[in-house]
Structures are given as C-alpha cells and as structure tokens.
Design an enzyme around this catalytic site. Structure first.
Site, PDB file in Angstrom:
ATOM      1  N   ASP A  43       0.809  -1.220   0.000  1.00  0.00           N
ATOM      2  CA  ASP A  43       0.000   0.000   0.000  1.00  0.00           C
ATOM      3  C   ASP A  43       0.840   1.266   0.000  1.00  0.00           C
ATOM      4  OD1 ASP A  43       1.025  -0.082   2.526  1.00  0.00           O
ATOM      5  OD2 ASP A  43      -0.892   0.193   3.569  1.00  0.00           O
ATOM      6  N   GLY A  44       2.167   1.126  -0.107  1.00  0.00           N
ATOM      7  CA  GLY A  44       3.046   2.280  -0.190  1.00  0.00           C
ATOM      8  C   GLY A  44       3.721   2.671   1.103  1.00  0.00           C
ATOM      9  N   GLN A 103       8.565  27.525   2.367  1.00  0.00           N
ATOM     10  CA  GLN A 103       7.381  27.854   3.169  1.00  0.00           C
ATOM     11  C   GLN A 103       7.827  28.163   4.599  1.00  0.00           C
ATOM     12  OE1 GLN A 103       3.790  25.443   2.534  1.00  0.00           O
ATOM     13  NE2 GLN A 103       4.919  24.312   0.954  1.00  0.00           N
ATOM     14  N   ASP A 175      17.462  38.639  -7.402  1.00  0.00           N
ATOM     15  CA  ASP A 175      16.447  39.355  -6.624  1.00  0.00           C
ATOM     16  C   ASP A 175      17.112  39.972  -5.401  1.00  0.00           C
ATOM     17  OD1 ASP A 175      16.743  37.268  -4.710  1.00  0.00           O
ATOM     18  OD2 ASP A 175      15.187  36.103  -5.712  1.00  0.00           O
ATOM     19  N   LYS A 198      12.894  42.587  -9.498  1.00  0.00           N
ATOM     20  CA  LYS A 198      11.820  41.920 -10.229  1.00  0.00           C
ATOM     21  C   LYS A 198      10.538  41.898  -9.409  1.00  0.00           C
ATOM     22  CE  LYS A 198      12.905  37.222  -8.671  1.00  0.00           C
ATOM     23  NZ  LYS A 198      11.834  37.128  -7.695  1.00  0.00           N
ATOM     24  N   ASP A 224      22.064  31.943  -7.308  1.00  0.00           N
ATOM     25  CA  ASP A 224      20.850  31.751  -6.522  1.00  0.00           C
ATOM     26  C   ASP A 224      21.026  30.498  -5.676  1.00  0.00           C
ATOM     27  OD1 ASP A 224      18.346  32.351  -5.571  1.00  0.00           O
ATOM     28  OD2 ASP A 224      17.389  32.419  -7.548  1.00  0.00           O
ATOM     29  N   ALA A 230      13.253  27.594 -13.400  1.00  0.00           N
ATOM     30  CA  ALA A 230      14.252  28.366 -14.155  1.00  0.00           C
ATOM     31  C   ALA A 230      13.669  29.607 -14.820  1.00  0.00           C
ATOM     32  CB  ALA A 230      14.973  27.494 -15.187  1.00  0.00           C
ATOM     33  N   THR A 232      12.944  32.584 -13.345  1.00  0.00           N
ATOM     34  CA  THR A 232      13.656  33.767 -12.853  1.00  0.00           C
ATOM     35  C   THR A 232      15.045  33.868 -13.458  1.00  0.00           C
ATOM     36  OG1 THR A 232      12.461  33.810 -10.743  1.00  0.00           O
ATOM     37  CG2 THR A 232      14.614  34.866 -10.793  1.00  0.00           C
TER      38      THR A 232
END
Length: 317
Positions: A43-44, A103, A175, A198, A224, A230, A232
């Site tokens: 079932d994983g 996040q 950025d 940007k 970065d 890719a 940006t």
C-alpha cells in the site's frame, strides 16, 4: 582523507534520495555506508530494516528531501525512529537540501509554516543534530532546538569560477533576497555586484523590472540558492544580455529543475549553469550547459569535524 573510520563508532547511512552523494561522503570520510534496506509495503508504506548494529554509535543519515519530497521525508522520519529504538548514541541528519524551506513564513492569511512543521517532525522523531546546506531562509535554523550546522555552497561555486579566469566579472543576484549570497561570491572573486529588481505576479512566474549596477561589456555570474522552473534565472540572463552584458553564467546550490526548467535553460542566453549535487540530476534533466560540482568533500569534512568535536565554521569563514 588519510584517516579511516571503518572500525569506529561513526556510521553513515543512506536512504533513497541521493545514494551517489552518500557514497562519496562515506568515501571521503574513509568508511563504508551502513547496511540498511528501504522498502515499501503493497500500500506504499515505508519499511526500513537496519542490517547492522548501531548501539552506542554516532550515526549520520544522508537524505535530501527533494522530489518526491513527502516520500523522502517519511523515509527519514522512520529511519530516525529505527535508529532511536536500536540505541544509537546520536542521530545526525545530513540534509543537503531541506524540502519545504520556501514555506518559511506566512506570506498570506491562513497559510501554514511548513518549514517549521518539518523541523518539529525531525526533532520529535529523535534527531540530535542537522547538517544542511544553503537553507532558502537562514532563519529556519531557529525552528530547531537542536544544533544545526549550516554549510554554504558559495566557496565551492566561487572556486570553480576562479579557475575559469573570466575577465571583467560582475556577480548578479536575481532578486533582492539573494544580495548577501551574491556579495559573498563577489568578495571571493574580487568583483562588483549587481541586482535584478523583479516583481513576481504569482508563484513560479517572474517579471524582470530593473537592473541595478553597471553590466555593460561585463561577464555576469548569476547566483541563486535554488533553481526550480528556471523562469527567474533565464529571464534574468536574457535581460542582462539585452542590457549589454558580454556573456552570462549562472550557478546555484540546489538544482530542483522542475517542469520546463531544462528547456528554458537550453533556450536561454546562459552560457553555462553550474550546480552542486545536493539534489541528484537524473538523465532526463541532462543538458550540455550544466556542470555539476560535488559537495561530498565539504559535507564529509563537516561530519568528521562534528564527530571529533572540532569547529565547523572554518569550512566557510
């Protein structure tokens, strides 16, 4: 390394995310990878079996939480539990790429802070230390109440470009958030820095607004921490050429390279993209423009220093 840790209390295990890197790390340390089996039930569900004793050992588990992110996180958590129940003296997580790092805050109302949740899960499972590389947000270190060794990829990337002996270099951040990283590389290359201002209208879509710095006739190096789709980095490269840069190189620590990334890179003005192997690059993501550098010596040396109770900061200061 001339030292050997094959018969010591230091053990290195690899899960499924990046076994090639784990093997290189073990070789640098002077030991073999520990024996374990990672399998799945029908079932994983993840099942892990340790095939050698770890009682009283300082164990280092190599696992980047790259795609499939959730699968690799569950492997890691279950491995930590297995080691804890097998009486390992210490459980040290070597996570070159920290999934969910983007996040790290609530950008909008009612959003989770998933980077904190992952930290809580790792710590609650029983980890004693985390060794990681170029966190997307350095403040993620504060999400843990256990020691974090935060390594940096800039020395590896900078050394590569130093050996190329490029003329009239300018290091460019795509950025404002990456200015500190760009300045560190610029200091090592003794070059000026530029910044691309940007606006990002929605996730994974970037619009070039303005270039800060004199790039006319210069060789630009974009740096970065993560390259995902890719968008940006390729828009930045094209904008630099349009505004007078002689040629453009790009580099990053973590090559996520999802979706249309390879096609965009191949069709862009980027002359060469330099990455590390913090995330493995499968054959379908191969490009003649990409050069991969190994972080195994850096991580291997960090593990040795942690095990020997020596300073780790010397590796990037």
């Amino acid at each position: 390394m001339t030292s050997s840790y094959k018969d010591s209390s230091l053990k290195v295990f690899s899960l499924n995310s990046n076994p090639e890197l784990a093997n290189e790390i073990a070789t640098h340390i002077g030991t073999n990878l520990g024996k374990c089996t990672v399998s799945k039930f029908s079932d994983g569900e993840v099942q892990i079996n340790l095939e050698e004793s770890v009682r009283g050992c300082d164990v280092y588990v190599v696992q980047s939480t790259c795609a499939p992110v959730n699968q690799h996180i569950m492997e890691l958590l279950i491995m930590i539990d297995a080691l804890k129940r097998a009486s390992a003296k210490s459980i040290n997580i070597v996570m070159p790429y920290y999934g969910y790092a983007r996040q790290d805050r609530k950008a909008r109302s009612r959003e989770p802070i998933a980077a904190k949740l992952v930290a809580d899960l790792i710590e609650k499972a029983g980890a004693n230390r985390v060794i990681t590389l170029d966190l997307h947000a350095p403040q993620i270190q504060g999400f843990f109440d256990i020691p974090i060794d935060h390594l940096q990829g800039v020395p590896i990337l900078s050394s590569y470009f130093e050996q190329k002996n490029l003329d009239d270099v300018i290091v460019v951040s795509p950025d404002h958030g990456g200015v500190t990283r760009a300045r560190k590389m610029a200091d090592r290359l003794k070059a000026p820095i530029g910044i691309i201002d940007k606006r990002r209208p929605k996730p994974n879509v970037a619009e070039i607004m303005n270039i800060i710095g004199n790039i006319e006739g210069k060789t630009a190096i974009l740096i970065d921490d993560i390259i995902d789709t890719a968008g940006t980095i390729t828009l930045a490269a094209n904008a630099l050429i349009e505004n007078g840069a002689k040629e453009v190189y790009a580099c990053c620590t973590h090559p996520v390279l999802s979706g249309p990334a390879i096609e965009r890179i191949d069709n862009s003005k980027i002359k060469e993209l330099v990455i590390t192997d913090s995330i493995p690059l499968p054959d379908e993501k191969f490009s003649t423009k990409i050069t991969a550098l190994s972080v195994a010596p850096l991580i291997g040396e960090a593990i040795i220093r942690v095990h020997e109770m020596q300073s780790v900061s010397i590796l990037f200061d």
